[in-house]
Scaffold this motif. Structure first.
Motif, PDB file in Angstrom:
ATOM      1  N   PHE A 239       4.676   0.609  -2.659  1.00 13.89           N
ATOM      2  CA  PHE A 239       3.427   0.287  -1.965  1.00 13.89           C
ATOM      3  C   PHE A 239       3.209  -1.227  -1.904  1.00 13.89           C
ATOM      4  O   PHE A 239       2.761  -1.765  -0.874  1.00 13.89           O
ATOM      5  N   PHE A 240       3.535  -1.915  -2.981  1.00 15.62           N
ATOM      6  CA  PHE A 240       3.414  -3.378  -3.025  1.00 15.62           C
ATOM      7  C   PHE A 240       4.299  -4.016  -1.950  1.00 15.62           C
ATOM      8  O   PHE A 240       3.861  -4.898  -1.189  1.00 15.62           O
ATOM      9  N   HIS A 241       5.547  -3.565  -1.861  1.00 14.18           N
ATOM     10  CA  HIS A 241       6.458  -4.126  -0.854  1.00 14.18           C
ATOM     11  C   HIS A 241       6.039  -3.723   0.559  1.00 14.18           C
ATOM     12  O   HIS A 241       6.217  -4.501   1.513  1.00 14.18           O
ATOM     13  N   LEU A 242       5.465  -2.539   0.701  1.00 15.76           N
ATOM     14  CA  LEU A 242       4.970  -2.092   2.000  1.00 15.76           C
ATOM     15  C   LEU A 242       3.899  -3.048   2.534  1.00 15.76           C
ATOM     16  O   LEU A 242       3.904  -3.416   3.714  1.00 15.76           O
TER      17      LEU A 242
ATOM     18  N   VAL B 164      -3.712  -8.912  -8.110  1.00 13.98           N
ATOM     19  CA  VAL B 164      -4.683  -7.815  -8.006  1.00 13.98           C
ATOM     20  C   VAL B 164      -4.086  -6.503  -8.501  1.00 13.98           C
ATOM     21  O   VAL B 164      -4.716  -5.763  -9.274  1.00 13.98           O
ATOM     22  N   LEU B 165      -2.864  -6.200  -8.081  1.00 16.08           N
ATOM     23  CA  LEU B 165      -2.270  -4.897  -8.382  1.00 16.08           C
ATOM     24  C   LEU B 165      -1.651  -4.834  -9.768  1.00 16.08           C
ATOM     25  O   LEU B 165      -1.547  -3.753 -10.355  1.00 16.08           O
ATOM     26  N   TYR B 166      -1.213  -5.965 -10.298  1.00 10.06           N
ATOM     27  CA  TYR B 166      -0.524  -5.969 -11.590  1.00 10.06           C
ATOM     28  C   TYR B 166      -1.174  -6.971 -12.542  1.00 10.06           C
ATOM     29  O   TYR B 166      -0.623  -8.041 -12.799  1.00 10.06           O
ATOM     30  N   PRO B 167      -2.352  -6.642 -13.054  1.00 12.05           N
ATOM     31  CA  PRO B 167      -2.954  -7.547 -14.048  1.00 12.05           C
ATOM     32  C   PRO B 167      -2.103  -7.656 -15.317  1.00 12.05           C
ATOM     33  O   PRO B 167      -2.125  -8.663 -16.007  1.00 12.05           O
TER      34      PRO B 167
END
Length: 576
Positions: free
Chosen positions: A299-302, A444-447
């Motif tokens: 999802f991150f790469h998307l 944001v996604l990986y604190p």
């Protein structure tokens, strides 16, 4: 009329931009509070099953929707200049807005029945956009696109029938409990649907063919809409893949797609097809890391890939406009001198695609490769990962060399400049995203960071392969060895590698010939055979005989009655 045309793209831009900001803010709030809202309308109740229209509002759907609206806003503004002289301008704008709405329905639907609204809408509107220019090539490409996607639509319909056993079609609640022993066929059908939408082998031929659509459509399709729908569906279904046989199959298929697309892009000379094949390669990256059990990384790469891929297509559109409609990169060159701003965005987007440090693609792609190296997987997948990374850098630098930094190959009458202010403004916004959005998303996604444990050799493998692939690709073209090597020594290898392993041929001509052969046989055996005997002609023959018998019986002829009497005696004697 001109005022309406100009205002239309501006109103669309502001509306989609405001929607993007709202979705982004709400998504961050949902992520921090860890809450999900579900809206549900019951349409029909049948015994214990109820057909429902469901919308889900969680941080995943809203964040993806934020990016879709953001890119669509830039594309609509960009289209105001790109499509300005087209007589079907209004129709184009309405089709693009319908395309965005279909993607919105697809993203917000956690129900396998309500998802069909967006899923089928994407296929139908994409067909209308691919055939927009109304010529033979566009018609063929549109037919290939819609028929390939129709395979996935049928898989979704079959999945709806199989999910009837669960009592509901809300797959987001059941994906954790789908065991291989009972639901392997269901998972395989969902995976087939995702493979057709995201153009994995053997359904890859339609993706480069869809380049017949206008360039703004390509920017939207290849960044955040049609081709990413399959990846998004697999992200939602990812809990069902853990420990499944279909997971291993998806890993091999996605790795092969990644390698095939990277190899084909190194032999391609059409500017838009090179970028299309790079999309295909990145879709393979997303699905391969998802098959390894990391849907969050996919999802991150998307999201990060969507920004620089839309920017890449926009740059390609500006270049094609400026060089009098050419798409062959051999007819370009030295654009950095005449179009410095567009060339800068083109190079930034290409470097982000390669995963150059501190650009948007680096944060997602580098983490994906390192996690892939760290994970337990077979040697084939590992080798394909490494080769695909080198090939990505190779075709990227090849594209930069031919279009931006190489020798000037344009005609003397070419007028190349950065004078299209509307297009440049649209690209500027995505250019900033291609530079900074990767780091923002990672915060944001990986604190909490991933714990990656690799040997120094494997840790440096990504950088070594990237530098080596880029050096080989650039030097081959710089020394003009490309044509000499590929035309004489490796001609057969180039034909196989550059033709996507004959998939366009297998998807079009061979199937057409097979259909003609089967059609001719069925016409002889069925239409002109059994259908004639048991169908209309046969019924006509039987009724004509019956009517003739009735006609003769009404003559009161003694011969007829004597024959019937004798026939009756024979039947009675046989029965006795």
């Amino acid at each position: 009329m001109m005022v309406w045309m100009i205002n239309m793209h501006k109103v669309s831009m502001w509306g989609l931009g405001a929607s993007s900001m709202i979705c982004g803010l709400v998504s961050v709030l949902k992520l921090l509070s860890e809450k999900t809202n579900l809206l549900e309308w019951e349409l029909l109740s049948l015994n214990s099953c109820s057909v429902e229209f469901v919308l889900i509002f969680d941080w995943v759907s809203l964040l993806f929707l934020c990016f879709v609206f953001m890119i669509s806003s830039s594309v609509m503004y960009y289209s105001g200049s790109y499509m300005l002289g087209d007589k079907n301008y209004n129709r184009f704008m309405y089709l693009v807005l319908m395309f965005v709405m279909s993607m919105m329905m697809m993203i917000l639907s956690p129900n396998l029945i309500s998802i069909l609204l967006g899923w089928d809408g994407l296929g139908l509107v994409s067909y209308a956009l691919v055939i927009f220019y109304q010529n033979e090539k566009s018609a063929s490409a549109g037919m290939l696109t819609i028929l390939s996607n129709r395979v996935g639509d049928v898989a979704i319909l079959l999945s709806i029938g199989l999910m009837l056993n669960l009592g509901s079609w809300n797959f987001i609640f059941y994906s954790y409990y789908l065991m291989d022993s009972e639901y392997l066929v269901l998972k395989s059908l969902i995976m087939l649907a995702a493979m057709t939408k995201s153009a994995q082998i053997p359904f890859s031929a339609w993706l480069p063919a869809a380049m017949a659509a206008p360039t703004p459509v390509s920017a939207l399709v290849h960044s955040s809409t049609l081709v990413t729908a399959g990846v998004y569906l697999m992200i939602r279904f990812s809990p069902a893949l853990e420990g499944s046989l279909s997971q291993s199959f998806l890993l091999i298929i996605s790795c092969l797609t990644m390698f095939m697309a990277g190899l084909g892009a190194n032999f391609e000379y059409d500017l838009k097809k090179i970028i299309a094949l790079s999309t295909l390669s990145q879709l393979g990256v997303m699905l391969s890391i998802l098959a390894l059990g990391y849907p969050d990384l996919a999802f991150f790469h998307l999201l990060s890939h969507a920004l620089f891929k839309a920017l890449l297509f926009m740059c390609a559109g500006v270049v094609i406009h400026s060089v009098s409609g050419y798409q062959d990169i051999r007819y370009m060159g030295s654009l950095v001198k005449f179009m410095p701003l567009t060339s800068s965005y083109l190079i930034v987007a290409n470097l982000a695609l390669c995963g150059a440090p501190f650009l948007a693609g680096f944060y997602s792609k580098d983490m994906i490769l390192e996690v892939g190296f760290m994970n337990y997987s077979n040697y084939i997948s590992l080798i394909l990962f490494i080769l695909s990374t080198g090939l990505t850098v190779s075709y990227t630098l090849r594209l930069i060399f031919f279009s931006a930094t190489g020798a000037f190959n344009l005609s003397s009458l070419a007028s190349v400049s950065d004078e299209e202010i509307t297009m440049t403004k649209a690209m500027t916004f995505l250019g900033l995203g291609a530079i900074a959005m990767g780091s923002i998303l990672s915060w944001v996604l990986y604190p909490e960071c991933y714990m990656i444990c690799l040997s120094p050799l494997m840790k440096s493998m990504v950088m070594v392969v990237s530098v080596l692939g880029g050096f080989i690709g650039y030097m081959l073209n710089l020394m003009s060895l490309n044509n000499v090597l590929f035309s004489q020594m490796l001609y057969k290898f180039v034909v196989v590698g550059g033709s996507m392993w004959f998939m366009p041929f297998l998807s079009t001509k061979s199937i057409s010939n097979l259909n003609l052969l089967l059609g001719g046989s069925s016409e002889k055996v069925v239409d002109k055979g059994w259908y004639e005997y048991l169908g209309g002609q046969g019924v006509f023959y039987v009724w004509s005989k019956i009517s003739m018998s009735l006609y003769l019986s009404q003559y009161n002829s003694i011969k007829v009655f004597m024959k019937l009497f004798v026939l009756g005696l024979i039947v009675v004697s046989l029965l006795i």
